[in-house]
Structure formats: C-alpha cells, structure tokens
Design an enzyme around this catalytic site. Structure first.
Site, PDB file in Angstrom:
ATOM      1  N   ASP A   1      -3.262   4.280  -2.209  1.00  0.00           N
ATOM      2  CA  ASP A   1      -4.256   4.756  -1.234  1.00  0.00           C
ATOM      3  C   ASP A   1      -4.228   6.283  -1.164  1.00  0.00           C
ATOM      4  O   ASP A   1      -3.639   6.863  -0.257  1.00  0.00           O
ATOM      5  CB  ASP A   1      -3.890   4.123   0.121  1.00  0.00           C
ATOM      6  CG  ASP A   1      -4.801   4.550   1.256  1.00  0.00           C
ATOM      7  OD1 ASP A   1      -5.927   4.971   0.993  1.00  0.00           O
ATOM      8  OD2 ASP A   1      -4.354   4.448   2.426  1.00  0.00           O
ATOM      9  N   LEU A   2      -4.876   6.925  -2.164  1.00  0.00           N
ATOM     10  CA  LEU A   2      -4.837   8.394  -2.200  1.00  0.00           C
ATOM     11  C   LEU A   2      -6.181   9.024  -1.842  1.00  0.00           C
ATOM     12  O   LEU A   2      -6.293  10.245  -1.758  1.00  0.00           O
ATOM     13  CB  LEU A   2      -4.372   8.874  -3.586  1.00  0.00           C
ATOM     14  CG  LEU A   2      -2.960   8.430  -4.001  1.00  0.00           C
ATOM     15  CD1 LEU A   2      -2.600   8.995  -5.368  1.00  0.00           C
ATOM     16  CD2 LEU A   2      -1.913   8.861  -2.975  1.00  0.00           C
ATOM     17  N   LYS A   3      -7.211   8.211  -1.667  1.00  0.00           N
ATOM     18  CA  LYS A   3      -8.516   8.668  -1.169  1.00  0.00           C
ATOM     19  C   LYS A   3      -9.006   9.937  -1.879  1.00  0.00           C
ATOM     20  O   LYS A   3      -9.200  10.979  -1.250  1.00  0.00           O
ATOM     21  CB  LYS A   3      -8.453   8.933   0.343  1.00  0.00           C
ATOM     22  CG  LYS A   3      -8.019   7.728   1.178  1.00  0.00           C
ATOM     23  CD  LYS A   3      -8.126   8.029   2.669  1.00  0.00           C
ATOM     24  CE  LYS A   3      -7.811   6.854   3.549  1.00  0.00           C
ATOM     25  NZ  LYS A   3      -6.388   6.470   3.608  1.00  0.00           N
TER      26      LYS A   3
ATOM     27  N   HIS B   1     -11.301  12.757  -3.521  1.00  0.00           N
ATOM     28  CA  HIS B   1     -12.603  13.345  -3.160  1.00  0.00           C
ATOM     29  C   HIS B   1     -12.651  14.744  -3.771  1.00  0.00           C
ATOM     30  O   HIS B   1     -12.035  15.675  -3.256  1.00  0.00           O
ATOM     31  CB  HIS B   1     -12.705  13.407  -1.619  1.00  0.00           C
ATOM     32  CG  HIS B   1     -14.053  13.851  -1.126  1.00  0.00           C
ATOM     33  ND1 HIS B   1     -14.371  13.905   0.209  1.00  0.00           N
ATOM     34  CD2 HIS B   1     -15.159  14.270  -1.783  1.00  0.00           C
ATOM     35  CE1 HIS B   1     -15.616  14.325   0.354  1.00  0.00           C
ATOM     36  NE2 HIS B   1     -16.113  14.561  -0.832  1.00  0.00           N
ATOM     37  N   ASP B   2     -13.386  14.872  -4.898  1.00  0.00           N
ATOM     38  CA  ASP B   2     -13.481  16.178  -5.568  1.00  0.00           C
ATOM     39  C   ASP B   2     -14.703  16.103  -6.487  1.00  0.00           C
ATOM     40  O   ASP B   2     -15.467  15.128  -6.419  1.00  0.00           O
ATOM     41  CB  ASP B   2     -12.182  16.444  -6.354  1.00  0.00           C
ATOM     42  CG  ASP B   2     -11.905  17.933  -6.526  1.00  0.00           C
ATOM     43  OD1 ASP B   2     -12.869  18.692  -6.793  1.00  0.00           O
ATOM     44  OD2 ASP B   2     -10.741  18.351  -6.397  1.00  0.00           O
ATOM     45  N   ILE B   3     -14.886  17.089  -7.340  1.00  0.00           N
ATOM     46  CA  ILE B   3     -16.035  17.018  -8.245  1.00  0.00           C
ATOM     47  C   ILE B   3     -15.804  15.863  -9.237  1.00  0.00           C
ATOM     48  O   ILE B   3     -14.654  15.501  -9.520  1.00  0.00           O
ATOM     49  CB  ILE B   3     -16.281  18.346  -8.997  1.00  0.00           C
ATOM     50  CG1 ILE B   3     -15.056  18.756  -9.813  1.00  0.00           C
ATOM     51  CG2 ILE B   3     -16.679  19.454  -8.025  1.00  0.00           C
ATOM     52  CD1 ILE B   3     -15.309  19.925 -10.755  1.00  0.00           C
TER      53      ILE B   3
ATOM     54  N   ASN C   1     -15.823  15.381 -12.429  1.00  0.00           N
ATOM     55  CA  ASN C   1     -14.956  15.538 -13.598  1.00  0.00           C
ATOM     56  C   ASN C   1     -13.472  15.524 -13.220  1.00  0.00           C
ATOM     57  O   ASN C   1     -12.642  14.928 -13.907  1.00  0.00           O
ATOM     58  CB  ASN C   1     -15.323  16.846 -14.317  1.00  0.00           C
ATOM     59  CG  ASN C   1     -14.649  16.927 -15.656  1.00  0.00           C
ATOM     60  OD1 ASN C   1     -14.770  16.011 -16.474  1.00  0.00           O
ATOM     61  ND2 ASN C   1     -13.886  17.986 -15.869  1.00  0.00           N
TER      62      ASN C   1
ATOM     63  N   LYS D   1       0.861  -1.200   0.000  1.00  0.00           N
ATOM     64  CA  LYS D   1       0.000   0.000   0.000  1.00  0.00           C
ATOM     65  C   LYS D   1       0.892   1.243   0.000  1.00  0.00           C
ATOM     66  O   LYS D   1       1.682   1.448   0.917  1.00  0.00           O
ATOM     67  CB  LYS D   1      -0.903   0.014   1.228  1.00  0.00           C
ATOM     68  CG  LYS D   1      -1.754   1.292   1.319  1.00  0.00           C
ATOM     69  CD  LYS D   1      -2.804   1.174   2.397  1.00  0.00           C
ATOM     70  CE  LYS D   1      -2.416   1.781   3.711  1.00  0.00           C
ATOM     71  NZ  LYS D   1      -2.424   3.248   3.752  1.00  0.00           N
TER      72      LYS D   1
ATOM     73  N   THR E   1     -11.926   5.795  10.270  1.00  0.00           N
ATOM     74  CA  THR E   1     -11.999   5.215  11.623  1.00  0.00           C
ATOM     75  C   THR E   1     -11.588   6.243  12.682  1.00  0.00           C
ATOM     76  O   THR E   1     -11.788   6.027  13.864  1.00  0.00           O
ATOM     77  CB  THR E   1     -11.115   3.957  11.753  1.00  0.00           C
ATOM     78  OG1 THR E   1      -9.893   4.195  11.091  1.00  0.00           O
ATOM     79  CG2 THR E   1     -11.788   2.748  11.154  1.00  0.00           C
TER      80      THR E   1
ATOM     81  N   ARG F   1       2.428  -1.236  10.960  1.00  0.00           N
ATOM     82  CA  ARG F   1       3.489  -1.334  11.975  1.00  0.00           C
ATOM     83  C   ARG F   1       3.842  -2.736  12.468  1.00  0.00           C
ATOM     84  O   ARG F   1       5.029  -2.990  12.706  1.00  0.00           O
ATOM     85  CB  ARG F   1       3.134  -0.403  13.151  1.00  0.00           C
ATOM     86  CG  ARG F   1       3.362   1.057  12.777  1.00  0.00           C
ATOM     87  CD  ARG F   1       2.634   2.009  13.669  1.00  0.00           C
ATOM     88  NE  ARG F   1       1.181   1.933  13.470  1.00  0.00           N
ATOM     89  CZ  ARG F   1       0.300   2.688  14.095  1.00  0.00           C
ATOM     90  NH1 ARG F   1       0.716   3.571  14.973  1.00  0.00           N
ATOM     91  NH2 ARG F   1      -0.992   2.564  13.831  1.00  0.00           N
TER      92      ARG F   1
END
Ligand code: C5P
Length: 240
Positions: free
Chosen positions: A61-63, A65-67, A69, A34, A124, A216
């Site tokens: 794993d860059l998550k 979240h935007d509009i 397009n 990851k 979480t 870890r």
C-alpha cells in the site's frame, strides 16, 4: 469476487515488531498482509521477501502518484517483488493509471503473477468541505469518489479502496467484480479509534465490499489470532 481472508494492516515500524506480532499465528497459516509506507520506508523490499518466504500474500500500500513515466518505472520494480496487489492515487489520472498497469505487466514478466492494481479515490481523511475548498472540486464527495472509480475502471484497474458505504454505488457505476477494498472495519463492541465511519465485517459483506482491511482490532488485540478468526468468520457469513 470475495477474498475470504481479511487483509491485516501491518501498521508497525519495523521487522522486530512484525515478527513478534506474527508469532501469535499458527505456523503455516497463510495470511494476506498489508505493508504500508511506514514499514516499507524503514525496512525496504527485504520486508516483502521476508513475509513472502513465510507463505503470506502481500498488498503493498504505497499509493503512488506522479507523472505517468515515473509511476510506470516504479511499478516495474514493485512487480518484481512479487506482491499480490498494490495501488495508486486515482487523482493521478487515467493516463497515469494505465502507465502503472503497463509497468506491472512489464515487471511481472518473469513472476508467477501480475499484481492486482487498485486506486485510492478520495482519502477518507478528506471531508467534503476540504475537497470543495482545497481541491476546488464542486459538488458531493461521493460523486467525486464514484467518478474516480469510473476512471480507474476505464484504465482497466482491478478496483478501488473505498468505504463499505460507497461500494454499492461504485459497483453500479462499474461492475460487481470491480474490487471495493474497504478499511474502517470494526467488530461489534470494539474500539473505533480515529476511524469515523466504521462498519462490522458482516455489514461490509452486506454492503458488497469485496475485500476488507483490518488493522488495530487485530494488531492491538490481546489474542490477535482469535480476533482474526472472529473477523474472518463474520466476514465469511459464518456468524449469524
Ligand atoms: O487500524 P485500522 O483498522 O483503522 O487500520 C486501517 C488501515 O487501513 C490502516 O492501515 C489505514 O492507513 C488504512 N486505510 C484507511 N482508510 C483509507 C485507506 C487506508 O483506514 N481510506
């Protein structure tokens, strides 16, 4: 679906630290790694090429979240990197998740595979009280998690990141193949660190998690390869 290899969270700041860590593993052992924001924002796409060249699989794993397009355009680029899996925030909405998937399909046109796409539901680190007060979502946290998972399923994503403790309810609300990828894994008798709700690899399997992410307990171990094998065996039900 059950991915046999635990995904190792490469929570290191740079390539030098990664190289040092991976030297603990035998040559030719293909790992599922990851790569998160810390590493990607410092080393850029080259780190993905570098790890892939060594035969490893990558969960980026860059998550996002935007509009819709913008997410679609970003995903076209990420798919071209040839990663195996990447993710978005379900809070971006069904339309954004569909756009993300479209972007991956376009970007992977000439690649060997279309990356799997999963969604983060509630982080979480978010408590139920914070969710109610700051996001103004009334009710229980688990209901919000399941509802986001249903949205991800409706958008035809492959799964979600969730706690192993949520996997069963999410599978009931979607289907058993819908990936529940779960962090917060600790082998018995190990350091918990800042994770609050942890389960062992064996317990994660019993709770129907489809993939586990471990940081870890492997990255900080005296012998990372042995720690990895122990977790992998437990995850595959080879330790009673
Ligand atoms: O070291 P540890 O095993 O706790 O690492 C877990 C990894 O999973 C970290 O990279 C962490 O950022 C990530 N993660 C998490 N909880 C989530 C989502 C991602 O611990 N809900």
């Amino acid at each position: 679906m059950h991915e046999a290899r635990p995904i190792i969270a490469l929570d290191f700041a740079n390539k030098a630290a990664i190289t040092k860590f991976l030297a603990h593993f035998p040559n030719g052992e293909s790992l599922y790694l990851k790569v998160g924001m810390e590493l990607f924002y410092q080393e850029g796409p080259d780190i993905v090429h570098y790890l892939k060249k060594q035969g490893h699989d990558i969960f980026l794993d860059l998550k996002l979240h935007d509009i819709p397009n913008t997410v679609k355009s970003a995903m076209i680029g990420l798919a071209k990197l040839g990663v195996n899996m990447t993710n978005v925030h379900a809070a971006g909405g069904i339309e954004m998740m569909q756009a993300a998937k479209e972007g991956l399909n376009i970007g992977a046109k000439d690649a060997e595979q279309v990356p799997k796409l999963i969604a983060v539901t509630q982080l979480t680190s978010t408590s139920e009280a914070q969710m109610q007060k700051e996001q103004r979502i009334p009710g229980k946290l688990i209901d919000s998690v399941v509802s986001y998972a249903q949205n991800a399923h409706a958008a035809k994503l492959d799964g979600v990141v969730c706690s192993a403790l949520e996997a069963n309810l999410i599978h009931q609300a979607t289907n058993q193949q819908f990936i529940c990828l779960t962090p917060g894994i600790r082998p018995a008798n190990s350091q918990v660190g800042d994770q609050k709700r942890v389960v062992t690899p064996k317990k994660a399997q019993e709770l129907t998690a489809n993939m586990i992410v471990v940081g870890r307990p492997i990255t900080q171990a005296d012998d990372p390869y042995q720690a990895y094998l122990q977790i992998k065996n437990e995850w595959n039900g080879e330790v009673k």
